[in-house]
Design a protein around this motif. Sequence first.
Motif, short mmCIF file in Angstrom:
data_model
loop_
_atom_site.label_atom_id
_atom_site.label_comp_id
_atom_site.label_asym_id
_atom_site.label_seq_id
_atom_site.Cartn_x
_atom_site.Cartn_y
_atom_site.Cartn_z
N ALA A 1 0.79 -1.53 -0.50
CA ALA A 1 0.03 -0.12 -0.38
C ALA A 1 1.04 1.37 -0.12
CB ALA A 1 -0.79 -0.07 1.32
N SER A 2 1.57 1.44 0.99
CA SER A 2 2.89 2.08 0.72
C SER A 2 3.36 2.65 -0.64
CB SER A 2 3.89 2.70 1.95
OG SER A 2 4.60 1.26 1.56
N VAL B 1 1.13 4.30 -3.20
CA VAL B 1 0.21 5.64 -3.08
C VAL B 1 1.92 6.16 -4.30
CG1 VAL B 1 -0.10 7.18 -1.58
CG2 VAL B 1 -1.28 5.87 -1.02
N ASN B 2 2.59 6.00 -4.14
CA ASN B 2 4.14 6.33 -4.77
C ASN B 2 4.31 6.19 -5.94
OD1 ASN B 2 6.57 7.53 -5.22
ND2 ASN B 2 7.14 6.88 -3.10
N ASN C 1 0.72 8.73 -7.06
CA ASN C 1 0.69 9.99 -7.55
C ASN C 1 1.99 10.63 -8.46
OD1 ASN C 1 -0.83 10.48 -5.20
ND2 ASN C 1 1.37 10.63 -3.48
N GLY D 1 -11.21 1.71 -4.81
CA GLY D 1 -10.13 2.92 -3.28
C GLY D 1 -9.77 3.74 -4.15
N GLN D 2 -8.46 3.23 -5.11
CA GLN D 2 -7.30 3.48 -5.91
C GLN D 2 -8.21 4.36 -7.10
OE1 GLN D 2 -4.23 1.72 -7.43
NE2 GLN D 2 -5.09 -0.42 -5.81
N CYS E 1 -11.08 5.47 -6.95
CA CYS E 1 -11.61 7.18 -6.11
C CYS E 1 -10.67 7.93 -5.88
CB CYS E 1 -12.32 6.55 -5.13
SG CYS E 1 -12.25 7.58 -3.67
N TYR E 2 -9.13 7.05 -5.70
CA TYR E 2 -7.98 8.29 -5.52
C TYR E 2 -7.53 8.83 -6.81
CZ TYR E 2 -3.59 9.97 -3.82
OH TYR E 2 -2.30 10.73 -3.72
N LEU F 1 -12.71 2.16 5.56
CA LEU F 1 -11.64 1.43 7.64
C LEU F 1 -12.13 2.56 7.97
CD1 LEU F 1 -8.94 0.70 7.96
CD2 LEU F 1 -7.52 2.89 7.14
N SER G 1 -1.93 4.90 4.14
CA SER G 1 -1.55 4.94 2.76
C SER G 1 -2.74 3.84 2.45
CB SER G 1 0.07 3.83 2.84
OG SER G 1 0.41 4.05 3.32
N VAL G 2 -3.97 3.99 3.07
CA VAL G 2 -5.02 2.95 2.77
C VAL G 2 -5.41 4.03 1.91
CG1 VAL G 2 -7.18 2.32 3.37
CG2 VAL G 2 -4.98 1.30 4.71
N LEU G 3 -6.16 3.22 0.39
CA LEU G 3 -7.26 4.47 -0.14
C LEU G 3 -8.36 3.21 -0.12
CD1 LEU G 3 -4.49 4.79 -2.77
CD2 LEU G 3 -5.36 6.04 -1.40
N TYR H 1 -11.01 10.93 -0.40
CA TYR H 1 -9.64 10.85 -0.93
C TYR H 1 -9.68 11.58 -2.45
CZ TYR H 1 -8.74 7.68 2.88
OH TYR H 1 -8.08 7.00 3.86
N LYS I 1 -10.19 13.81 -3.34
CA LYS I 1 -9.79 15.71 -3.42
C LYS I 1 -8.71 15.36 -3.03
CE LYS I 1 -14.84 16.68 -4.07
NZ LYS I 1 -14.80 15.38 -4.75
N ILE I 2 -8.00 14.73 -2.07
CA ILE I 2 -6.53 15.14 -1.35
C ILE I 2 -5.78 14.14 -1.64
CG2 ILE I 2 -7.25 16.18 0.62
CD1 ILE I 2 -7.31 13.27 1.99
N ARG I 3 -4.37 14.61 -2.02
CA ARG I 3 -3.25 14.23 -2.55
C ARG I 3 -2.62 13.30 -0.91
NH1 ARG I 3 0.50 14.47 -6.12
NH2 ARG I 3 3.21 13.93 -5.62
N ILE I 4 -2.83 12.18 -1.11
CA ILE I 4 -1.54 11.82 0.01
C ILE I 4 -0.58 11.53 -0.14
CG2 ILE I 4 -2.21 9.65 1.51
CD1 ILE I 4 -4.68 8.85 1.06
N GLU I 5 0.25 11.22 0.89
CA GLU I 5 1.65 11.34 0.49
C GLU I 5 2.36 9.69 1.16
OE1 GLU I 5 3.92 12.45 -1.21
OE2 GLU I 5 2.06 14.25 -1.36
N GLY I 6 1.38 9.27 1.28
CA GLY I 6 1.61 7.08 2.27
C GLY I 6 2.52 7.59 3.18
N MET I 7 3.85 6.68 2.94
CA MET I 7 4.74 6.68 3.83
C MET I 7 6.37 7.73 3.69
SD MET I 7 5.56 2.84 4.38
CE MET I 7 4.19 2.94 5.25
N SER I 8 5.67 7.92 2.07
CA SER I 8 6.72 9.06 2.16
C SER I 8 6.83 10.30 2.24
CB SER I 8 7.13 9.73 0.69
OG SER I 8 6.47 9.57 0.12
#
Lengths: 256, 306, 290
Positions: A173-174, A177-178, A181, A202-203, A205-206, A247, C258-260, C266, C268-275
């Motif tokens: 998951a971590s 996201v990367n 992005n 979920g993905q 949607c993001y 979640l 990091s969960v989507l 989700y 609308k926003i940008r998530i940086e997750g672990m980084s």
Amino acid sequence: MIYDVSHLTKVFGRGRHQVRAVDDVSFELEEGQITTIVGESGSGKSTVARMLLGLLPITSGTLTFRGKDVTHLRDRAEYWRQVQAVFQDPFSSFNQFFTVGKLLNRSMKLVGKEAGQQRLEESLGHVGMDLEVLDRYPHQLSGGQRQRVMIARALMMRPALLIADEATSMLDASLRVNILNVLTDLRDSLGMTVLFITHDIGQACYLADRVLVMEHGKMVEQGPTDEVIFSPRHAYTKRLLADVPKLHSALELEQP
Amino acid sequence: MSLRGLSPRFWVAAGIVAFVVLVGVLGPLILRTDPDTTVGGLYDKPQCCGKLLLGTDNEGQSVLINLVYGTRTSLIVGLIAGLIATAIGLFVGLVSGYRGGWIDDVLSAITNVGLAIPAIVVIILVSVSLPKRNIYTLAVVIGLTAWFWVARSVRAQSSSVREREHIDVAKLSGAGFWSILARDVLPYLLSYVVMAAVLQISSAILFESTLSLLGLGPGDATSLGTMLYWAIAWGSVRTGAWWAFVPPTLMLTLIVFGLLLLQSSLNEVFNPRLRRGRAARRRMVTQVTEPETVGAAGLLTGTEPR
Amino acid sequence: MGTLVDARNIRGVYYTGAKDVVAVDDVSIRVEEGEVLGLAGESGSGKTTLGSIISLIARPPLHVEQGTLEIDGKVQELGGDARIPRTWRGSVVSMLPQGAMNSISPTKRVRHLVWDVMRSHDRRISKEVALDRARERITALGLPVRVLDAYPHQLSGGMKQRVVTIISTLLNPRLLVADEPTSALDVSSQKILIEMLLEMLDQKFMSGVIFVTHDLPVLRTVATKIAVMYQGRVVESGPTQLMVDRPQHPYTKALMSSVLTPEPKYSKIRIEGMSGFDRTSFDAPAVIHS
């Protein structure tokens, strides 16, 4: 509109063993947008991707890219300069005998030698990697690094359309996201059109500007992300959304 | 791969093969005698030492000298025939498996027909009709009739490599048909091809000696098979002249055994999985091979892990 | 309800020749009677290794260097050359490995597998008794009995996974360790499997479950408690709701962020997750909520 898919159909097998993997699917891709196809395994979403890429013959239907009919191209070199892809498996999409450098250098044939070196550095820059990675073999890279290299490979051509087929589903998951992005950045900075294929709402949607939902080879719903995901009309989409674990419990109560 | 990882079996096999090659290559150079030279009488008993170490044959020639030259002949024929068969089989199998479609249908049909025809019959017919039988024509004939199963198994492998995503990636990068075949498909089969070549060499050696045993051997050279042919024809078995037929038989057995052992130990090197689980895994209901989940069903069944 | 499983100070190391890899580093976890403990973490966190140690199936190159397992008050030493009684494996602790549904023999009918499993623990059990037990279970869980006569390929992925799950508990284990049981399934099949798992717990086919997965949203629907693993250690554990809503440890926070899931924010926003996190902060001491 950059890409028009109309009445796309794929039938595997003959006679009684016929399977309509993709059944009369039509949609459009808007330039500079991220469109996501959502579907579960067996929905035919990857088959659509492979047909769009010209890796799988089409049974019927037409594909129009930038106003040109690309349904049956004999020579795809020019097409692949503009339409590129990243695949699901960060292991099997690498030739394990090639270093990253050798992998990327292969694209030079389509890019041209002079532009090549510059493109190479540029592409690695887009995915946040430096030139050191060129000497590495795939087994020396993590799953996330491998997928970024694969995106860099696709970017070498500066494609107008990037098709990502479950490109993040085998990643943690971590890292996921990367990569997502990276894709939104490519859309925002280069105006790239992206077709992202996933089983994970979920993905979608993001990431997505538009969402298409596929079930058993048919396109059952399509529209802007917010509409499809937060007020779905088709029964299948509704069920899919109801079954996805969330979640935060409050949200689940809102679902019908 | 490091030398340390190789099994004792590999070293034994390599030792045998190296010994045979030394006999075939160095033997003739050391003994420096034409095998057709008469050095004694009919079936002289072995005696120490030198050229009569293994006695004489029906023409009074040294069995030892014939043996080293025969070994050389066998190795030459095996190598040439094995390489020809592997090369043709590899090419046909690669193209057929990777390309698919009608080309695959045609090539597969040819392969299947070839597999159905008993090779030995074809070889006998062809060698009888050859105007001149020397070791090279013999090797070529054997090679040309032995590639079918290489083609068949290479085809199976290359059609499975074709499904890998890296092939699609190569296409998208603009790589052409032959480039993909040579750089993206072939390397994945290479270990397999090496093993197939070893097997081909050993079977070609056996083919050659069978032919020679039947009297269809090369006219211009001694081979292990022709030694046996003469030994049988001149009644060495009946008269108890064991030195005429035991040494070539042993040498043949040693060559073929060494090559087969080499093949199976190479298999272990290339497929490390064979080294670990072995029979235990077969007994389990399931066959999971990921290191972290080994013995899936062992667990379901509560089988003792090993 | 008392404590069902108490695993203490487990250390598992892979002896790989060149260098040893510590996969599980002094981990203690507890499962109460009737509860599902979710073991979460990313690949390489040691969650699967811990699962296999607790289900007593560690084998080379994995070596358990230390640790004890207490079930129903009986203590079992795990470390070194400890001998594990045959009766424990399968009947006290049972493991449902990842991908088990795809590793069952394709040429045998399901009932054959049932018979194999039952027989491995009781040599004298008759085929009929074994099948009766399976039939009873399958009916109790609302599945059609005819799956017993099916070949694996005739069942859908979701059905296959439900069947192997039932089979893995035929011996009434006290604890079931399930490794990524839902990962290969569609969301609808995931939901059905989870409902079935909870039903099985209700009917006491087993008394506790360790659910190993990387999928946090799934854990939220199934787990009573969650333990998050990172680099071989449990960095945080506690009741599910608390872990999801108010994680304390930096790594848990990063993981949760990091969960989507398809939630309006989700898109609308940008998530940086672990980084977006400082990796050195992940080494902070563990947070254990009671």
